[in-house]
Design a protein around this motif. Structure first.
Motif, short mmCIF file in Angstrom:
data_model
loop_
_atom_site.label_atom_id
_atom_site.label_comp_id
_atom_site.label_asym_id
_atom_site.label_seq_id
_atom_site.Cartn_x
_atom_site.Cartn_y
_atom_site.Cartn_z
N ILE A 1 4.76 7.11 -9.34
CA ILE A 1 3.48 7.67 -8.87
C ILE A 1 3.67 9.13 -8.48
CG2 ILE A 1 1.79 7.58 -6.99
CD1 ILE A 1 2.10 4.47 -7.15
N VAL A 2 4.72 9.42 -7.70
CA VAL A 2 4.97 10.79 -7.26
C VAL A 2 5.26 11.67 -8.47
CG1 VAL A 2 6.54 12.27 -5.94
CG2 VAL A 2 5.70 10.14 -4.94
N ALA A 3 6.10 11.20 -9.40
CA ALA A 3 6.45 11.99 -10.59
C ALA A 3 5.25 12.27 -11.48
CB ALA A 3 7.54 11.28 -11.38
N SER A 4 4.26 11.39 -11.45
CA SER A 4 3.09 11.59 -12.31
C SER A 4 2.25 12.78 -11.88
CB SER A 4 2.20 10.33 -12.29
OG SER A 4 1.45 10.26 -11.08
N GLY A 5 2.36 13.14 -10.58
CA GLY A 5 1.56 14.24 -10.07
C GLY A 5 0.10 13.91 -9.90
N GLN A 6 -0.25 12.65 -10.14
CA GLN A 6 -1.65 12.23 -10.00
C GLN A 6 -2.00 12.03 -8.53
OE1 GLN A 6 -3.84 11.92 -12.73
NE2 GLN A 6 -2.11 13.01 -13.60
N ASN A 7 -3.25 12.28 -8.21
CA ASN A 7 -3.73 12.10 -6.85
C ASN A 7 -4.27 10.66 -6.74
OD1 ASN A 7 -4.21 13.18 -4.24
ND2 ASN A 7 -6.40 13.26 -4.72
N ASN B 1 -8.77 7.71 -6.74
CA ASN B 1 -8.19 6.91 -7.81
C ASN B 1 -7.22 5.92 -7.20
OD1 ASN B 1 -9.45 8.31 -10.00
ND2 ASN B 1 -8.06 10.01 -9.59
N VAL B 2 -7.38 4.64 -7.53
CA VAL B 2 -6.54 3.59 -6.98
C VAL B 2 -5.81 2.91 -8.13
CG1 VAL B 2 -6.53 1.42 -5.69
CG2 VAL B 2 -8.15 3.22 -5.07
N LEU C 1 0.86 -1.17 0.00
CA LEU C 1 0.00 0.00 0.00
C LEU C 1 0.90 1.23 0.00
CD1 LEU C 1 -2.33 -1.10 2.94
CD2 LEU C 1 -2.67 -1.51 0.50
N PHE C 2 0.61 2.20 -0.85
CA PHE C 2 1.44 3.40 -0.92
C PHE C 2 0.56 4.64 -0.98
CE2 PHE C 2 3.74 6.55 -3.64
CZ PHE C 2 4.68 6.93 -2.68
N ILE C 3 0.80 5.57 -0.06
CA ILE C 3 0.13 6.86 -0.06
C ILE C 3 1.20 7.89 -0.40
CG2 ILE C 3 -1.18 8.56 1.25
CD1 ILE C 3 -1.98 6.26 3.14
N PRO C 4 1.15 8.49 -1.60
CA PRO C 4 2.20 9.43 -1.99
C PRO C 4 2.16 10.73 -1.19
CG PRO C 4 0.47 9.36 -3.65
CD PRO C 4 0.14 8.31 -2.63
N ARG C 5 3.31 11.33 -1.07
CA ARG C 5 3.44 12.64 -0.44
C ARG C 5 2.50 13.60 -1.20
NH1 ARG C 5 8.43 13.92 -2.36
NH2 ARG C 5 7.48 14.98 -4.10
#
Length: 127
Positions: free
Chosen positions: A119-125, A94-95, A81-85
């Motif tokens: 994921i972080v680089a994508s800038g997506q929430n 969105n999962v 499970l990963f919750i980005p900064r």
């Protein structure tokens, strides 16, 4: 936030919903340990509803002349499970689901393919 993520992935534990708040059934499982980094927070947890272990692989799996025994190939139910900064809680979530392939492990795949970094680089929430 963590409970929200767990709700998404442990739907079988949900005991009720009222006004957008979710109640998760208490059980005797140990608390989940979250690893914090500059990218966000990551947890690796066994999940009852993960694809493996599965009864169809109790005797392993034969692929041509190769036999893959149940242990260690089909006995791990670990899910990452990963919750980005910078994740923002919104009414819709969105999962991203990533299924690692053969001869891999969730921890190895996340590191090797730099999934958190992507994921972080994508800038997506997304979670």
């Amino acid at each position: 936030m963590r409970r929200f993520v767990l709700f998404l992935l442990f739907c079988s534990c949900v005991v009720g919903m009222r006004g957008g708040l979710f109640a998760i059934a208490a059980d005797s499982r140990p608390a989940i340990t979250w690893e914090k980094s500059e990218l966000g927070e990551t947890a690796f947890v066994p999940m009852k509803s993960a694809p493996y272990p599965h009864p169809s692989r109790d005797n392993g799996y034969r692929y041509g002349k190769i036999i893959f025994p149940r242990d260690p190939h089909y006995s791990d139910s670990t899910v990452g499970l990963f919750i980005p900064r910078g994740y923002r809680r919104t009414p819709k979530t969105n999962v991203l689901v990533y299924l690692h392939g053969w001869n891999n492990h969730v921890r190895k795949a996340i590191a090797e393919y730099k999934l958190r970094e992507q994921i972080v680089a994508s800038g997506q929430n997304i979670i």
